[in-house]
Design a protein around this motif. Structure first.
Motif, PDB file in Angstrom:
ATOM      1  N   THR A 222       0.842  -1.190   0.000  1.00 62.27           N
ATOM      2  CA  THR A 222       0.000   0.000   0.000  1.00 62.27           C
ATOM      3  C   THR A 222       0.875   1.236   0.000  1.00 62.27           C
ATOM      4  O   THR A 222       1.851   1.307   0.743  1.00 62.27           O
TER       5      THR A 222
ATOM      6  N   ARG B 263     -14.010   3.551  -0.709  1.00 57.65           N
ATOM      7  CA  ARG B 263     -14.117   2.155  -1.141  1.00 57.65           C
ATOM      8  C   ARG B 263     -13.473   1.258  -0.082  1.00 57.65           C
ATOM      9  O   ARG B 263     -12.393   0.701  -0.315  1.00 57.65           O
TER      10      ARG B 263
ATOM     11  N   ASN C 235      -5.156   4.311   3.602  1.00 57.05           N
ATOM     12  CA  ASN C 235      -5.073   3.737   2.260  1.00 57.05           C
ATOM     13  C   ASN C 235      -5.816   4.652   1.281  1.00 57.05           C
ATOM     14  O   ASN C 235      -7.044   4.735   1.337  1.00 57.05           O
TER      15      ASN C 235
ATOM     16  N   GLU D   2      -6.594   4.286  -1.719  1.00 55.05           N
ATOM     17  CA  GLU D   2      -7.513   3.574  -2.604  1.00 55.05           C
ATOM     18  C   GLU D   2      -8.875   3.381  -1.934  1.00 55.05           C
ATOM     19  O   GLU D   2      -9.862   3.098  -2.603  1.00 55.05           O
ATOM     20  N   GLU D   3      -8.915   3.528  -0.619  1.00 60.62           N
ATOM     21  CA  GLU D   3     -10.148   3.284   0.128  1.00 60.62           C
ATOM     22  C   GLU D   3     -10.696   4.523   0.834  1.00 60.62           C
ATOM     23  O   GLU D   3     -11.887   4.600   1.116  1.00 60.62           O
TER      24      GLU D   3
ATOM     25  N   THR E  22     -10.647   8.863   0.978  1.00 62.25           N
ATOM     26  CA  THR E  22     -10.325  10.136   0.358  1.00 62.25           C
ATOM     27  C   THR E  22     -10.099  11.170   1.453  1.00 62.25           C
ATOM     28  O   THR E  22     -10.876  11.246   2.399  1.00 62.25           O
TER      29      THR E  22
END
Length: 149
Positions: free
Chosen positions: A3, A66, A142, A144-145, A147
């Motif tokens: 990550t 996400r 992370n 990707e998960e 914001t």
């Protein structure tokens, strides 16, 4: 798992004190009561401390975009309607020690009480020795998960 974390500076602040309970709202630790439900859904939080670190990242705010896990409408107590929870892996750095953990996100649209400011990241991790309200720490999220703005 590789990550590319977002590292944010934060400060430990007092939360609603229901995760570690007991409290005026619950006669038990809400997190301790929730852990068996999450385990039955495939997420074992048993090794972690029965409480959350409430980390203020103000003036930044975060949004669970996400998450790795989302558990809809978990019926973990008879004191209020079911709640939806999401989780994203994270790390907390305190006094030069890195602790693995999870961002714990009870979805506000399913909560009856105990709402959090969007600048407050709730983290489930191991017990951090000697930590006190007002202490500086860092949290890795992370991208990707989650914001961050």
């Amino acid at each position: 798992m590789s990550t590319d974390w977002i590292r944010l500076s934060g400060v430990l602040v007092q939360g609603h004190r229901v995760a570690s309970g007991p409290s005026a709202a619950y006669p038990y630790s809400s997190l301790e009561k929730q852990k068996p439900f999450f385990k039955s859904l495939g997420m074992d939080l048993v090794p972690y401390f029965n409480g959350t670190l409430n980390i203020s990242i103000a003036p930044a705010v975060f949004e669970m975009a996400r998450p790795e896990f989302t558990f809809p409408l978990v019926e973990w107590t008879d004191l209020h309607p079911p709640e939806t929870f999401s989780f994203s892996r994270c790390r907390v750095k305190f006094q030069n020690v890195l602790y693995e953990g999870w961002v714990y996100y009870p979805h506000p649209e399913t909560k009856k009480t105990h709402f959090q400011n969007p600048s407050l990241v709730e983290v489930i991790t191991y017990e951090l020795p000697n930590i006190r309200y007002g202490d500086a720490l860092e949290v890795d999220l992370n991208p990707e998960e989650i914001t961050v703005r």
